[in-house]
Design a protein around this motif. Sequence first.
Motif, PDB file in Angstrom:
ATOM      1  N   VAL A 275      -0.891  -4.136  10.375  1.00  0.00           N
ATOM      2  CA  VAL A 275      -2.170  -4.411   9.483  1.00  0.00           C
ATOM      3  C   VAL A 275      -1.422  -5.496   8.613  1.00  0.00           C
ATOM      4  O   VAL A 275      -2.525  -6.077   7.922  1.00  0.00           O
ATOM      5  CB  VAL A 275      -2.441  -3.199   9.165  1.00  0.00           C
ATOM      6  N   LYS A 276      -0.562  -5.629   7.920  1.00  0.00           N
ATOM      7  CA  LYS A 276      -0.149  -6.293   6.823  1.00  0.00           C
ATOM      8  C   LYS A 276      -0.160  -7.893   7.379  1.00  0.00           C
ATOM      9  O   LYS A 276      -0.989  -8.567   6.630  1.00  0.00           O
ATOM     10  CB  LYS A 276       1.426  -6.204   6.379  1.00  0.00           C
ATOM     11  N   SER A 277       0.009  -8.257   8.618  1.00  0.00           N
ATOM     12  CA  SER A 277      -0.241  -9.571   8.993  1.00  0.00           C
ATOM     13  C   SER A 277      -1.614  -9.734   8.907  1.00  0.00           C
ATOM     14  O   SER A 277      -1.803 -11.078   8.854  1.00  0.00           O
ATOM     15  CB  SER A 277       0.387  -9.737  10.288  1.00  0.00           C
ATOM     16  N   ILE A 278      -2.732  -8.869   9.217  1.00  0.00           N
ATOM     17  CA  ILE A 278      -4.022  -9.171   9.356  1.00  0.00           C
ATOM     18  C   ILE A 278      -4.459  -9.517   7.808  1.00  0.00           C
ATOM     19  O   ILE A 278      -5.248 -10.439   7.719  1.00  0.00           O
ATOM     20  CB  ILE A 278      -4.827  -7.962   9.841  1.00  0.00           C
ATOM     21  N   HIS A 279      -4.070  -8.669   6.841  1.00  0.00           N
ATOM     22  CA  HIS A 279      -4.170  -8.900   5.584  1.00  0.00           C
ATOM     23  C   HIS A 279      -3.636 -10.250   5.002  1.00  0.00           C
ATOM     24  O   HIS A 279      -4.512 -10.935   4.282  1.00  0.00           O
ATOM     25  CB  HIS A 279      -3.412  -7.906   4.533  1.00  0.00           C
ATOM     26  N   GLU A 280      -2.494 -10.578   5.552  1.00  0.00           N
ATOM     27  CA  GLU A 280      -2.259 -11.990   5.140  1.00  0.00           C
ATOM     28  C   GLU A 280      -3.267 -13.228   5.789  1.00  0.00           C
ATOM     29  O   GLU A 280      -3.570 -13.975   5.223  1.00  0.00           O
ATOM     30  CB  GLU A 280      -0.756 -12.176   5.651  1.00  0.00           C
ATOM     31  N   LYS A 281      -3.747 -12.836   6.875  1.00  0.00           N
ATOM     32  CA  LYS A 281      -4.661 -13.793   7.422  1.00  0.00           C
ATOM     33  C   LYS A 281      -5.874 -13.743   6.788  1.00  0.00           C
ATOM     34  O   LYS A 281      -6.362 -14.987   6.672  1.00  0.00           O
ATOM     35  CB  LYS A 281      -5.059 -13.411   9.097  1.00  0.00           C
ATOM     36  N   ILE A 282      -6.321 -12.704   6.268  1.00  0.00           N
ATOM     37  CA  ILE A 282      -7.530 -12.788   5.406  1.00  0.00           C
ATOM     38  C   ILE A 282      -7.300 -13.537   4.262  1.00  0.00           C
ATOM     39  O   ILE A 282      -8.135 -14.172   3.781  1.00  0.00           O
ATOM     40  CB  ILE A 282      -8.055 -11.172   5.125  1.00  0.00           C
ATOM     41  N   GLN A 283      -6.268 -13.340   3.732  1.00  0.00           N
ATOM     42  CA  GLN A 283      -5.759 -13.818   2.408  1.00  0.00           C
ATOM     43  C   GLN A 283      -5.873 -15.638   2.606  1.00  0.00           C
ATOM     44  O   GLN A 283      -6.451 -16.208   1.778  1.00  0.00           O
ATOM     45  CB  GLN A 283      -4.408 -13.626   1.898  1.00  0.00           C
ATOM     46  N   VAL A 284      -5.523 -16.150   3.846  1.00  0.00           N
ATOM     47  CA  VAL A 284      -5.429 -17.435   3.996  1.00  0.00           C
ATOM     48  C   VAL A 284      -6.856 -17.996   4.194  1.00  0.00           C
ATOM     49  O   VAL A 284      -7.318 -18.868   3.449  1.00  0.00           O
ATOM     50  CB  VAL A 284      -4.922 -17.837   5.482  1.00  0.00           C
ATOM     51  N   SER A 285      -7.844 -17.003   4.774  1.00  0.00           N
ATOM     52  CA  SER A 285      -9.122 -17.440   4.968  1.00  0.00           C
ATOM     53  C   SER A 285      -9.981 -17.362   3.826  1.00  0.00           C
ATOM     54  O   SER A 285     -10.912 -18.247   3.439  1.00  0.00           O
ATOM     55  CB  SER A 285      -9.747 -16.782   6.164  1.00  0.00           C
ATOM     56  N   THR A 286      -9.850 -16.314   2.833  1.00  0.00           N
ATOM     57  CA  THR A 286     -10.757 -15.993   1.843  1.00  0.00           C
ATOM     58  C   THR A 286     -10.081 -16.289   0.540  1.00  0.00           C
ATOM     59  O   THR A 286     -10.950 -16.261  -0.411  1.00  0.00           O
ATOM     60  CB  THR A 286     -11.108 -14.431   2.089  1.00  0.00           C
ATOM     61  N   GLY A 287      -8.858 -16.148   0.291  1.00  0.00           N
ATOM     62  CA  GLY A 287      -8.277 -16.236  -1.105  1.00  0.00           C
ATOM     63  C   GLY A 287      -8.006 -14.997  -1.548  1.00  0.00           C
ATOM     64  O   GLY A 287      -7.346 -15.045  -2.592  1.00  0.00           O
ATOM     65  N   ILE A 288      -8.485 -13.956  -1.064  1.00  0.00           N
ATOM     66  CA  ILE A 288      -8.558 -12.682  -1.800  1.00  0.00           C
ATOM     67  C   ILE A 288      -7.053 -12.217  -1.568  1.00  0.00           C
ATOM     68  O   ILE A 288      -6.387 -12.143  -0.356  1.00  0.00           O
ATOM     69  CB  ILE A 288      -9.261 -11.437  -0.868  1.00  0.00           C
ATOM     70  N   PRO A 289      -6.083 -11.765  -2.447  1.00  0.00           N
ATOM     71  CA  PRO A 289      -4.978 -11.562  -2.346  1.00  0.00           C
ATOM     72  C   PRO A 289      -4.678 -10.020  -1.727  1.00  0.00           C
ATOM     73  O   PRO A 289      -5.530  -9.350  -1.481  1.00  0.00           O
ATOM     74  CB  PRO A 289      -4.319 -11.194  -3.983  1.00  0.00           C
ATOM     75  N   VAL A 290      -3.560 -10.015  -0.933  1.00  0.00           N
ATOM     76  CA  VAL A 290      -3.225  -8.990  -0.220  1.00  0.00           C
ATOM     77  C   VAL A 290      -3.278  -7.598  -0.818  1.00  0.00           C
ATOM     78  O   VAL A 290      -3.952  -6.677  -0.343  1.00  0.00           O
ATOM     79  CB  VAL A 290      -1.681  -9.161   0.608  1.00  0.00           C
ATOM     80  N   THR A 291      -2.833  -7.632  -2.174  1.00  0.00           N
ATOM     81  CA  THR A 291      -2.887  -6.345  -2.888  1.00  0.00           C
ATOM     82  C   THR A 291      -3.955  -5.955  -3.109  1.00  0.00           C
ATOM     83  O   THR A 291      -4.212  -4.601  -3.542  1.00  0.00           O
ATOM     84  CB  THR A 291      -1.946  -6.777  -4.083  1.00  0.00           C
ATOM     85  N   GLU A 292      -5.141  -6.930  -3.125  1.00  0.00           N
ATOM     86  CA  GLU A 292      -6.575  -6.266  -3.617  1.00  0.00           C
ATOM     87  C   GLU A 292      -7.226  -5.903  -2.255  1.00  0.00           C
ATOM     88  O   GLU A 292      -8.704  -5.837  -2.410  1.00  0.00           O
ATOM     89  CB  GLU A 292      -7.330  -7.536  -4.252  1.00  0.00           C
ATOM     90  N   GLN A 293      -6.744  -5.867  -1.088  1.00  0.00           N
ATOM     91  CA  GLN A 293      -7.414  -5.660   0.271  1.00  0.00           C
ATOM     92  C   GLN A 293      -7.306  -4.236   0.702  1.00  0.00           C
ATOM     93  O   GLN A 293      -6.012  -3.900   0.731  1.00  0.00           O
ATOM     94  CB  GLN A 293      -7.016  -6.719   1.394  1.00  0.00           C
ATOM     95  N   ARG A 294      -8.110  -3.760   1.327  1.00  0.00           N
ATOM     96  CA  ARG A 294      -8.054  -2.526   2.106  1.00  0.00           C
ATOM     97  C   ARG A 294      -8.778  -2.630   3.585  1.00  0.00           C
ATOM     98  O   ARG A 294     -10.071  -3.095   3.173  1.00  0.00           O
ATOM     99  CB  ARG A 294      -8.490  -1.332   1.118  1.00  0.00           C
ATOM    100  N   LEU A 295      -8.500  -2.408   4.297  1.00  0.00           N
ATOM    101  CA  LEU A 295      -9.082  -2.368   5.671  1.00  0.00           C
ATOM    102  C   LEU A 295      -9.674  -0.961   6.135  1.00  0.00           C
ATOM    103  O   LEU A 295      -8.785   0.058   6.330  1.00  0.00           O
ATOM    104  CB  LEU A 295      -8.330  -3.061   6.517  1.00  0.00           C
ATOM    105  N   ILE A 296     -10.960  -0.745   6.489  1.00  0.00           N
ATOM    106  CA  ILE A 296     -11.208   0.600   6.910  1.00  0.00           C
ATOM    107  C   ILE A 296     -11.743   0.421   8.496  1.00  0.00           C
ATOM    108  O   ILE A 296     -12.570  -0.366   8.732  1.00  0.00           O
ATOM    109  CB  ILE A 296     -12.729   1.082   6.090  1.00  0.00           C
ATOM    110  N   TYR A 297     -11.399   1.420   9.376  1.00  0.00           N
ATOM    111  CA  TYR A 297     -11.690   1.471  10.526  1.00  0.00           C
ATOM    112  C   TYR A 297     -11.901   2.953  10.942  1.00  0.00           C
ATOM    113  O   TYR A 297     -11.111   3.770  10.913  1.00  0.00           O
ATOM    114  CB  TYR A 297     -10.669   0.836  11.537  1.00  0.00           C
ATOM    115  N   ARG A 298     -13.255   3.213  11.692  1.00  0.00           N
ATOM    116  CA  ARG A 298     -13.464   4.568  11.986  1.00  0.00           C
ATOM    117  C   ARG A 298     -13.434   5.532  11.005  1.00  0.00           C
ATOM    118  O   ARG A 298     -12.723   6.704  11.118  1.00  0.00           O
ATOM    119  CB  ARG A 298     -12.763   4.955  13.172  1.00  0.00           C
TER     120      ARG A 298
END
Length: 895
Positions: free
Chosen positions: A123-146
């Motif tokens: 999941v951490k690698s997904i956060h890093e991909k999101i940071q590359v695309s959006t600029g949102i720092p990993v530390t400020e991201q939370r992913l919710i699934y189901r």
Amino acid sequence: MTSYLDAVNHRNAATAVSAPNTKRKLDDYADDLSSEYLVSCPVRMRKDQPLPSSPADFHLRSASGASACRSSASSAAACSTSSSPGSAPYAESTRVFGRLQFFVRLLSGGNTLVIHADFDDTVKSIHEKIQVSTGIPVTEQRLIYRGKQLQVEQTLAECDIQNDAGLQLVGRMRSTGYPQAWQLINDMVSEIFVLCKTEYPQPTQRIKKILKEFLGNTPQTDVFKASEYLQIFLLSRAPTALVMLYASPVKANRDCASDSIRLFIVSSKNILSKPIYLQFAPIIIEFCMLLNRAAGTKDPVYCLCRSSLGSIVESVGIGCGVGSDKLLVRMQDIFPFVRELATKISEDLGTSMDSSMGPSETDVRDFIAFMLPVKKVIVDGVASDGKITLPLREERISGRGKYSLCYRDEIKLLHSIFLDLLEKMEHCLKKMEVRLESKEKGETTAVVPGSCQYLAILKELNSIAERFKGAQKIFWEMMRLRKVSFSYLIVRFAKKSDDHHWILKHKEVTNFEARRHLAMLILPEVKDEYEDLHEMLIDRSQLLSESFEYIAHAEPETLRGGLFMEFKNEEATGPGVLREWFFFVCQAIFNPQNALYMCCTNDRRRFFPNPASKVNQLHLEYFNFSGRVIALALMHKIQIGIVFDRVFFLQLAGKEISLEDIRDADPFLYNSCKQILEMDPEIVDQDVLGLTFIREAEELESREIIELCPNGRSTIVTSKNRKQYVDLLIRHCFVTSIAEQVTHFAQGFTDIIGSSELQKSFFQGLDLEDLDWMLHGSETPISVEDWKANTDYNGFKESDPQISWFWKIVGRMTAEQRKVLLFFWTSIKYLPVEGFGGLSSRLCIYKSTESFDRLPSSHTCFYRLCFPPYPSKDIMKDRLNFITQEHVGSSFGTW
């Protein structure tokens, strides 16, 4: 919040004390903790929402999602993501390992990212991909699934991400006022997740450090902010994670979780201010529910949490938290604990007389704590008479004089608990009496086992009985039947710190020992520290006046600490001299020649205030002084040979005086009033008596006419008003005429005891005969056999001729000579009601090395009589006869 009751009511009947929860093995619990709990967690998930299928899939829904839920519609949708109603139950899907495509909905604007990744990517690698695309720092991201937050250590396979699945990205740090708290708790949850996945974990102090830091950052001045802050702990599902760790089959994990939970619960009370600590209740409720299911009600960590919750609800009760529609603690949260503890206490009572164990102090204390708000809530809805009548009406009733039935099941169960525990207590007390009888016969010396909590249970049962019509009659009838064992409990277990008013109001179900014990608990305790004692140096020739100066003008607090007494020009000091002073000063106070008190015609031992005491200008100060002295004598447990008349005693207890109460004080007036009341009505109405509503009183050699009522001189006594006339006459003679004297005596007594309420409770809790025994002592003649049985020897042996001579000489003494000898030996002239066995220690005869021509001596403080080995019985008799003369026997001891 989902109540504790919601989580356990499927195991408990609503109208009876249920069976105890079976303790589940911690090793078996980890596999189903998450799936069972998520249905009823504080952040509710719908019942059709998919649940984790194994510990590896156990992931906590982050509270930040709920925070975002409050801040934006899009994040609210993310928080409630779940399978739709009616969808097929969640199960492992067939995976094609390789590339995976899924969609991530962004925080704003509804934009969606398409992510391609491998199943074994984290999941951490997904956060890093999101940071590359959006600029949102990993530390400020939370992913919710189901409906649950994905942990960064997980792989996509472990998260069971499906192909073409939709995920929600939530920006926690931008949607909360407490980003550091969110980060702390999420870091702790991640740490716990790693520990649970590791085959050989090595727990560190990091979890405890995080918990302490989280508590330390709690807002301390704003209750609303504190409540919002503490919600982070619940919404992050931290309690679930800690209990999951506690349920681990690995001992190191269990120990780590135990230490962490204990630290968190205990530190919260120490770190948080009281108003803030009360907001901690939902967290403790959550721990209680989880630990109950994970480890059972006997688990020590569960018991700690339950006791902590009990202390909170005892303080705050059942009421609102922050926000008008938010209950901090509800009846549904509390009553399951009442049921659980009542069940446990009931079972323990059933076995307590057959083993050395009974109900535990913790269980009883918690039961009482949880009962306090429950009783209050029920009483708040009860009719004006404060009683609930069973059976309850089926229809809902409203209006004054009726009570709401919103707690119908709880009321019924509470009554069932009362009946069950009362039955168990009756059985225990009955068996206790059998054991006490055996103990008196010498068949057993063991203390009655398991009984140390009985008195506390009975007190709570009486409190419950007050809520139900007719229940108190049942309770006190049972106590009357079990008077012996109930009194034993009082003497053995009643403490000074407890409230005993519930017993004092029903003194008929107790014996003298119990009533005396309760009375002594009201009085201050004598201190042993020498520096705290109030010192007195008194001339025997000025005994009363100098004693008055020392006692009447002293600060009450000083007198409560104890007394140190010396007579001028005498070497003797210590408790023996103090006992001697009490005896002589009380004899002087109540000497009728001093005009303070009058003795009763029919019983010269009994005294009441003299209406003519005003001949002494300081008479009221002396009554205050005498009240202090009597309280101090009782406090020091010294019998003074003086007793009160009933009219005096009743007024000190705040009771009314009746005709029968004056029988001893004034038998002439008693007989006259009796004749007036029993006379033929026709004769009375013919005015044969010639009485009007007046009283002729002689005061200071002059006669005074006193009207007993307005226009009393012209109000003739008739058959219709004669009862009123007698009542008014008695009231004036024995109440009005001595009201000032009684008031000042009561104030002096109050100075020592602490308050007027305690002063009245002291006398109300006793019968007159009880006070007689406490003040006067034993009424029976001194028993030589009892004396001998309670005497030891030092230097002599019981078989020595001197000892044999001694007891033969004492046996032939008059009753008065024995009193004088006892006083010479101990400074005690009146024994306790138990005889010599009631003294603070045994007596002792010492062999001295003095010559035979010396008289015996004594050390009254230690109850020692000393004499040399006299060569003959006649010589010993001569020496003893000399010291048993009244004028010699006093103040002959040394120390």
